[in-house]
Design a protein around this motif. Structure first.
Motif, PDB file in Angstrom:
ATOM      1  N   ILE A  62      94.278 -24.747  -7.055  1.00  0.00           N
ATOM      2  CA  ILE A  62      94.803 -26.111  -7.153  1.00  0.00           C
ATOM      3  C   ILE A  62      94.629 -26.627  -8.581  1.00  0.00           C
ATOM      4  O   ILE A  62      95.550 -27.163  -9.192  1.00  0.00           O
ATOM      5  CB  ILE A  62      94.063 -27.042  -6.168  1.00  0.00           C
ATOM      6  CG1 ILE A  62      94.334 -26.635  -4.725  1.00  0.00           C
ATOM      7  CG2 ILE A  62      94.409 -28.504  -6.420  1.00  0.00           C
ATOM      8  CD1 ILE A  62      95.527 -27.252  -4.094  1.00  0.00           C
ATOM      9  N   LEU A  75      92.711 -36.352 -11.411  1.00  0.00           N
ATOM     10  CA  LEU A  75      92.815 -36.429  -9.947  1.00  0.00           C
ATOM     11  C   LEU A  75      91.912 -35.395  -9.261  1.00  0.00           C
ATOM     12  O   LEU A  75      91.948 -35.242  -8.047  1.00  0.00           O
ATOM     13  CB  LEU A  75      94.251 -36.175  -9.508  1.00  0.00           C
ATOM     14  CG  LEU A  75      95.226 -37.327  -9.696  1.00  0.00           C
ATOM     15  CD1 LEU A  75      96.598 -36.907  -9.251  1.00  0.00           C
ATOM     16  CD2 LEU A  75      94.773 -38.532  -8.903  1.00  0.00           C
ATOM     17  N   ILE A  78      89.628 -36.316  -5.990  1.00  0.00           N
ATOM     18  CA  ILE A  78      90.364 -36.654  -4.762  1.00  0.00           C
ATOM     19  C   ILE A  78      91.147 -35.445  -4.259  1.00  0.00           C
ATOM     20  O   ILE A  78      91.183 -35.154  -3.048  1.00  0.00           O
ATOM     21  CB  ILE A  78      91.263 -37.898  -5.015  1.00  0.00           C
ATOM     22  CG1 ILE A  78      91.819 -38.422  -3.709  1.00  0.00           C
ATOM     23  CG2 ILE A  78      92.391 -37.606  -5.955  1.00  0.00           C
ATOM     24  CD1 ILE A  78      92.447 -39.781  -3.863  1.00  0.00           C
ATOM     25  N   ALA A  79      91.726 -34.686  -5.189  1.00  0.00           N
ATOM     26  CA  ALA A  79      92.504 -33.518  -4.772  1.00  0.00           C
ATOM     27  C   ALA A  79      91.594 -32.468  -4.152  1.00  0.00           C
ATOM     28  O   ALA A  79      91.940 -31.846  -3.142  1.00  0.00           O
ATOM     29  CB  ALA A  79      93.246 -32.934  -5.978  1.00  0.00           C
ATOM     30  N   LEU A  82      90.449 -33.509  -0.650  1.00  0.00           N
ATOM     31  CA  LEU A  82      91.570 -33.320   0.278  1.00  0.00           C
ATOM     32  C   LEU A  82      91.707 -31.850   0.649  1.00  0.00           C
ATOM     33  O   LEU A  82      91.809 -31.480   1.827  1.00  0.00           O
ATOM     34  CB  LEU A  82      92.841 -33.822  -0.407  1.00  0.00           C
ATOM     35  CG  LEU A  82      94.046 -34.125   0.454  1.00  0.00           C
ATOM     36  CD1 LEU A  82      93.695 -35.212   1.433  1.00  0.00           C
ATOM     37  CD2 LEU A  82      95.203 -34.566  -0.426  1.00  0.00           C
ATOM     38  N   THR A  83      91.639 -30.987  -0.378  1.00  0.00           N
ATOM     39  CA  THR A  83      91.804 -29.560  -0.142  1.00  0.00           C
ATOM     40  C   THR A  83      90.694 -29.014   0.750  1.00  0.00           C
ATOM     41  O   THR A  83      90.956 -28.304   1.723  1.00  0.00           O
ATOM     42  CB  THR A  83      91.772 -28.804  -1.484  1.00  0.00           C
ATOM     43  OG1 THR A  83      92.598 -29.504  -2.405  1.00  0.00           O
ATOM     44  CG2 THR A  83      92.255 -27.395  -1.326  1.00  0.00           C
ATOM     45  N   ALA A  86      90.959 -30.247   4.437  1.00  0.00           N
ATOM     46  CA  ALA A  86      92.031 -29.578   5.163  1.00  0.00           C
ATOM     47  C   ALA A  86      91.683 -28.122   5.418  1.00  0.00           C
ATOM     48  O   ALA A  86      91.890 -27.583   6.506  1.00  0.00           O
ATOM     49  CB  ALA A  86      93.333 -29.685   4.380  1.00  0.00           C
ATOM     50  N   GLN A  89      89.111 -27.675   8.247  1.00  0.00           N
ATOM     51  CA  GLN A  89      89.750 -27.892   9.543  1.00  0.00           C
ATOM     52  C   GLN A  89      90.578 -26.677   9.951  1.00  0.00           C
ATOM     53  O   GLN A  89      90.523 -26.218  11.088  1.00  0.00           O
ATOM     54  CB  GLN A  89      90.683 -29.110   9.458  1.00  0.00           C
ATOM     55  CG  GLN A  89      89.967 -30.416   9.247  1.00  0.00           C
ATOM     56  CD  GLN A  89      89.329 -30.909  10.523  1.00  0.00           C
ATOM     57  OE1 GLN A  89      89.929 -30.850  11.578  1.00  0.00           O
ATOM     58  NE2 GLN A  89      88.110 -31.371  10.441  1.00  0.00           N
TER      59      GLN A  89
ATOM     60  N   MET B  27     100.350 -33.261  -1.455  1.00  0.00           N
ATOM     61  CA  MET B  27      99.275 -32.400  -0.945  1.00  0.00           C
ATOM     62  C   MET B  27      98.867 -32.830   0.456  1.00  0.00           C
ATOM     63  O   MET B  27      98.731 -32.004   1.368  1.00  0.00           O
ATOM     64  CB  MET B  27      98.054 -32.474  -1.878  1.00  0.00           C
ATOM     65  CG  MET B  27      98.130 -31.545  -3.065  1.00  0.00           C
ATOM     66  SD  MET B  27      96.804 -31.854  -4.228  1.00  0.00           S
ATOM     67  CE  MET B  27      95.414 -31.230  -3.338  1.00  0.00           C
ATOM     68  N   PHE B  31      99.204 -30.430   3.644  1.00  0.00           N
ATOM     69  CA  PHE B  31      98.015 -30.080   4.436  1.00  0.00           C
ATOM     70  C   PHE B  31      98.167 -30.574   5.860  1.00  0.00           C
ATOM     71  O   PHE B  31      97.835 -29.884   6.819  1.00  0.00           O
ATOM     72  CB  PHE B  31      96.748 -30.670   3.807  1.00  0.00           C
ATOM     73  CG  PHE B  31      96.338 -29.992   2.537  1.00  0.00           C
ATOM     74  CD1 PHE B  31      96.472 -28.622   2.403  1.00  0.00           C
ATOM     75  CD2 PHE B  31      95.802 -30.715   1.489  1.00  0.00           C
ATOM     76  CE1 PHE B  31      96.094 -27.993   1.226  1.00  0.00           C
ATOM     77  CE2 PHE B  31      95.422 -30.095   0.329  1.00  0.00           C
ATOM     78  CZ  PHE B  31      95.574 -28.736   0.194  1.00  0.00           C
TER      79      PHE B  31
END
Lengths: 202, 342
Positions: A62, A75, A78-79, A82-83, A86, A89, B27, B31
């Motif tokens: 990323i 960023l 936050i990126a 998020l990665t 996800a 999960q 993103m 996701f």
């Protein structure tokens, strides 16, 4: 120094010299929370190794192909969060379907480390650290391996803590020291011991 | 105004704002889509009861049930036949909810708490035999000339029970008497074992009348020895006045059978030495029949332990408030729920 030597240095640094818990002080929550029993510490440790390795690999991609390519390094946090969220999960779903046995042993701990600071920490540090020569930034394999070794370092310290705490259960302690107070003192002594590794030149 | 701002500054503003919004939003979108698809592909069929039980549990993940968390406990109930009454924070509400889901009978166990069966043992209300200055432990003191207090059955106030309590449920009041906090007491029995005279005993928490004495001395001896002046002298007045014969006198000591006791507190009012403690004294409510609901079935009158209810068959019944002891048995027995406590 060949690449194997480089990996060795990386492993020693991640496990002993710059241990995530005891010298960077990241991931203290599971360090104190899940270190009451050896087997739950083992489960947590394996989950952390697993997630750290995967998170290092994905966040490296990323960072390199999305954020740096578009000039959006600010960023990063936050990126990455998020990665990682996800990713955890997704991995949870995959192993629940394909490896029920693994899910049983990791299952409870996986969601717990989604937002663990040690996992985000290794992802961010991967973008900022260099190889032992001090100029070459980490490549994809370096970052993944560093994530793996950092997880191993975390597990090592967690297991040591769990073993010590299980023995302390039997110790004739004053009532006011039982439980969390003695664990915090123990954590401090362990951190001091690991401080001895600081400054080692490999 | 907005339009002008956008017009004048739109080009540089947009070029700095758009990429991050698109990247992070994109993103998130990707996701989210991947996870949505994955949840379809990797769907694992779980027993719907597991999810229902999980919702009924408090979600504290405290581990009191012995499982790793609420999810583990819900799974164990459905798949391993685990008992349904192990959730401490959920209490009876959770048990009833789970019983409904699993289609089994709810079985709540009545919690027991520790009650110290002696009213003495404080700084001012203990009759000392000598001044004990040894190891501060009841177990040590009891071996020296029968203990520092004159009563051979009473509390000597060295707090072995308090030190044995793992839940900090026992504390000292200003007179140095041990007070048990029933919210914290788990009924583990550690204090019962710790006391060399077995003064703490486990009593079901719904019982509020205790005989606060364990002396087996004869009446006049017990009266002389008791520092609190409230010994059980074994006179049997409580036993004779008990409407349900729950009290028996043996070895000069009255004992309450808690399986039979109805909490009426009559014994506490009759005891000549005030050795019986009644936590509900003055707080008892009286039963009252709502005339419009009563069908005259006589069930309440038959079950009343003190015969306080009178009335003919198929006639509205009346409760004699003077005689009613507030045991609430009639409230539970009435099929029409016509009796309430006021």
């Amino acid at each position: 120094m060949g690449y194997l030597g480089e990996i060795f240095v990386m492993a020693m640094t991640a496990i002993f010299i710059q241990n995530f818990v005891l010298s960077r002080f990241l991931g203290l929550c599971p360090y104190l929370g899940v270190s009451k029993k050896l087997d739950s510490a083992m489960g947590m440790g394996l989950a952390v190794i697993f997630v750290m390795t995967l998170a290092s690999a994905f966040t490296f991609l990323i960072q390199k192909y999305l954020l740096i390519a578009l000039g959006l390094e600010y960023l990063q946090t936050i990126a990455f969060i998020l990665t990682i969220a996800a990713l955890v999960q997704f991995v949870e779903m995959v192993i629940q379907k394909n490896a029920p046995a693994l899910y049983k042993s990791l299952g409870v701990y996986l969601p717990l480390i989604t937002t663990n600071c040690a996992v985000l920490g290794v992802a961010i540090l991967n973008t900022k650290t260099f190889r032992s020569d001090g100029i070459t930034p980490y490549n994809f394999l370096d970052a993944t391996l560093n994530g793996f070794f950092s997880g191993v370092g975390f597990t090592f310290v967690l297991l040591a803590m769990a073993g010590l705490r299980m023995r302390l259960e039997m110790a004739p302690l004053p009532k006011s020291m039982k439980g969390m107070p003695i664990s915090l003192i123990l954590a401090g002594i362990m951190a001091l011991a690991f401080y001895g590794f600081m400054g080692f030149k490999i | 105004m907005m339009i002008i701002l956008l017009n004048t500054a739109s080009a540089p503003l947009m070029s700095t704002l758009l990429p991050p919004i698109l990247i992070v939003g994109g993103m998130g979108l990707i996701f989210g889509l991947v996870l949505a698809i994955a949840s379809k592909i990797f769907f694992v069929k779980v027993d719907p009861r597991v999810t229902e039980i999980l919702e009924a549990l408090p979600g504290a993940n405290c581990g009191a049930c012995g499982e790793a968390g609420c999810a583990g406990y819900a799974d164990a109930i459905v798949n391993k036949g685990e008992l349904i009454n192990k959730c401490a924070p959920g209490g009876s509400n959770a048990v009833f909810a789970i019983a409904k889901i699993m289609g089994v009978e709810a079985s709540t166990t009545i919690r027991k708490v520790s009650v110290i069966h002696c009213s003495s043992g404080g700084y001012t209300n203990t009759n000392w035999r000598y001044s004990y200055e040894g190891v501060s432990s009841c177990k040590a003191a009891v071996n020296i000339a029968g203990g520092p207090n004159r009563c051979d059955y009473g509390c000597m106030g060295l707090n072995d029970c308090m030190n044995a309590c793992m839940f900090d449920a026992i504390s000292l009041d200003e007179n140095g008497i041990r007070v048990i906090n029933y919210d914290r007491c788990t009924g583990c029995g550690a204090c019962v074992v710790a006391c060399p005279r077995q003064l703490p005993q486990l009593v079901p928490i719904d019982h509020c009348v205790y005989i606060k004495c364990s002396s087996k001395d004869k009446g006049n001896v017990a009266k002389q020895l008791c520092g609190n002046n409230a010994p059980c002298i074994g006179c049997g007045i409580c036993s004779r006045n008990c409407p349900v014969n729950a009290i028996t006198v043996k070895d000069n000591l009255a004992r309450i059978d808690y399986d039979v006791c109805i909490n009426c507190g009559i014994c506490a009012t009759k005891c000549p030495t005030h050795a019986i403690q009644d936590l509900l004294a003055g707080k008892r409510k009286k039963a009252e029949i709502e005339p419009e609901k009563c069908i005259g079935c006589t069930i309440c009158a038959k079950n009343c332990p003190v015969s306080a209810i009178s009335g003919e068959l198929k006639q509205v019944h009346v409760i004699n408030k003077e005689a009613c002891v507030g045991c609430e048995i009639c409230v539970q027995k009435c099929p029409k729920k016509a009796i309430k406590m006021v």
